[in-house]
Design a protein around this motif. Structure first.
Motif, PDB file in Angstrom:
ATOM      1  N   TRP A   1     -15.720 -50.184 -18.446  1.00 13.17           N
ATOM      2  CA  TRP A   1     -14.601 -49.352 -18.879  1.00 13.17           C
ATOM      3  C   TRP A   1     -15.014 -48.364 -19.962  1.00 13.17           C
ATOM      4  O   TRP A   1     -16.041 -48.520 -20.633  1.00 13.17           O
ATOM      5  N   GLU A   2     -14.192 -47.348 -20.096  1.00 16.23           N
ATOM      6  CA  GLU A   2     -14.283 -46.381 -21.188  1.00 16.23           C
ATOM      7  C   GLU A   2     -12.863 -46.187 -21.704  1.00 16.23           C
ATOM      8  O   GLU A   2     -11.993 -45.698 -20.979  1.00 16.23           O
ATOM      9  N   GLN A   3     -12.630 -46.580 -22.957  1.00 20.05           N
ATOM     10  CA  GLN A   3     -11.275 -46.647 -23.479  1.00 20.05           C
ATOM     11  C   GLN A   3     -11.182 -46.041 -24.880  1.00 20.05           C
ATOM     12  O   GLN A   3     -12.087 -46.216 -25.699  1.00 20.05           O
ATOM     13  N   ASP A   4     -10.073 -45.340 -25.115  1.00 20.44           N
ATOM     14  CA  ASP A   4      -9.751 -44.973 -26.484  1.00 20.44           C
ATOM     15  C   ASP A   4      -9.578 -46.260 -27.294  1.00 20.44           C
ATOM     16  O   ASP A   4      -9.161 -47.292 -26.762  1.00 20.44           O
ATOM     17  N   LEU A   5      -9.873 -46.186 -28.570  1.00 19.59           N
ATOM     18  CA  LEU A   5      -9.752 -47.288 -29.534  1.00 19.59           C
ATOM     19  C   LEU A   5     -10.869 -48.313 -29.414  1.00 19.59           C
ATOM     20  O   LEU A   5     -11.364 -48.817 -30.425  1.00 19.59           O
TER      21      LEU A   5
END
Length: 420
Positions: free
Chosen positions: A357-361
């Motif tokens: 995954w690639e996620q903000d925060l």
């Protein structure tokens, strides 16, 4: 005094003993009708090294199977034929299906509360819904609150996901399992549009929040924008209105795009006493040697809502599930590969799952899990699942980096339902 983790372990030990003991209420006799093509019926009892939302989904499905089989194998045949038996059968099925949608959902909230700062308290066990509250502490964060708010929907999502994966893996399933999966798949839009319908343009909707969909969207909005829902002129922030409507609409559209919804809907018409199994050629392109079909799903998450597109590829009798994920309002993109049976020999099986995954925060991360299944006897099997993940959000998983292990004891048998 026991600490929080010990209390969780004790609660799930009691639940597991209760589930396990129900097996011995089933009369394993030789009924009048034998369903030769029925897949194995499985009762799975999970114990994890830490509080896991997935435990509620596994045990919830098992309890539903037990409840339905107790009637079909024991209670139903004593009532004979006639209108009274049909009414009793329908009442029994509806009651236990309802209970085993509501309570796994509620236990999902409770399990998430064991991972965060705060506690999910049951004040009563009344129908149609229990009265519950979330008791915060001075250390409770908005991240904690959003995890608590989505815990129930995570259970619904996992049951819908696992029901679909099991069906495509086996090529058939029991109709009551598909009915349960159908309800869990559409639980969010039912909740948002019929159980607790809300007008997002009315300020009171966001002041006196009622229902998980309103609470979940409000927390996601606050976390993303840092703003309050009501503006100085007394109107609701239009970005919040749009986010609520968008999530509600997609929670309807995504199931409607999923072929599994229609396959599961047909299961409502199946009479478990006569034809308990639903099966069919659901491969859209190709065949079992090399074929493809797909599934779609909407899920609430810690970063807003998520949309899943899963490719089911059959190759030489094996199944490979590759999903792509998109989420907003925070960036939440990801992909994963699930292989239910990577290797099989005799009674031993190996499965694998890899996700990224690639996620903000939370940034970028990966997770990898492996499952080992062993046949202990003709009826009993043990599955050991374990793996590690980096910091990041996955449905039902702990947020922090770490490893976990789960043991699942299975009782398997090929039931024969009496035709009466």
């Amino acid at each position: 005094m026991m600490d929080k983790r010990q209390m969780v372990a004790m609660e799930y030990f009691r639940w597991g003993v209760a589930c396990f003991s129900l097996i011995f209420l089933l009369p394993f006799h030789t009924p009048l009708a034998w369903c030769e093509e029925a897949p194995e019926r499985r009762y799975r009892f999970a114990l994890s090294s830490q509080p896991e939302v997935e435990m509620s989904s596994i045990n919830g499905v098992t309890l539903n199977n037990l409840a339905q089989d107790i009637y079909l194998n024991h209670l139903g045949p004593t009532l004979g034929e006639g209108t009274g038996e049909k009414i009793t059968a329908a009442t029994w099925s509806v009651f236990w299906t309802y209970m085993l949608v509501i309570w796994p959902h509620e236990m999902g909230h409770w399990l998430r509360s064991q991972q965060i700062e705060g506690d999910f308290v049951f004040h009563n066990y009344a129908l149609p819904f229990p009265h519950t509250t979330f008791e915060k502490t001075d250390k409770t964060t908005i991240e904690d609150e959003i995890f608590l708010s989505i815990g129930g929907f995570e259970v619904n999502s996992i049951i819908a996901r696992d029901t679909e994966l099991a069906y495509y893996t086996e090529g058939k399933a029991y109709s009551d399992e598909l009915v349960l999966g159908f309800i869990h798949q559409v639980f969010y839009p039912m909740y948002a549009l019929t159980i607790f319908p809300a007008d997002p343009e009315k300020p009171e909707t966001w002041i006196d929040t009622r229902g998980d969909p309103v609470q979940f969207i409000l927390l996601a909005f606050r976390r993303y924008t840092g703003r309050e829902p009501i503006r100085e002129d007394g109107s609701v922030d239009p970005e919040l209105v749009d986010l609520y409507k968008e999530a509600a609409a997609l929670s309807v559209v995504m199931p409607l795009l999923n072929p599994m919804l229609y396959r599961s809907a047909k299961a409502f018409a199946h009479n478990m006493r006569i034809n308990p199994v639903v099966e069919g050629d659901d491969i859209l392109l190709g065949d079992k040697e090399l074929g493809w079909t797909y599934g779609t799903q909407f899920r609430p998450s810690a970063l807003g809502y998520e949309l899943y597109f899963t490719n089911y590829v059959s190759y030489r009798g094996g199944l490979y599930a590759l999903y792509l994920k998109y989420g907003r309002p925070f960036k939440n993109n990801g992909a994963g590969l699930v292989i239910p049976r990577l290797y099989a020999s005799g009674t031993a099986t190996v499965g694998a799952k890899v996700e990224g995954w690639e996620q903000d925060l939370y940034g970028s991360g990966m997770a990898a899990y492996i499952s080992l299944g062993f046949g202990l006897s003709d009826n009993w099997a043990l599955s050991l699942q374990g793996g590690c993940k980096q910091m990041g959000y996955l449905t039902g998983e702990a947020l922090q980096e770490g490893c976990k292990g789960t043991a699942i004891l299975e009782y398997r048998y090929r039931p024969s339902y009496t035709m009466f």
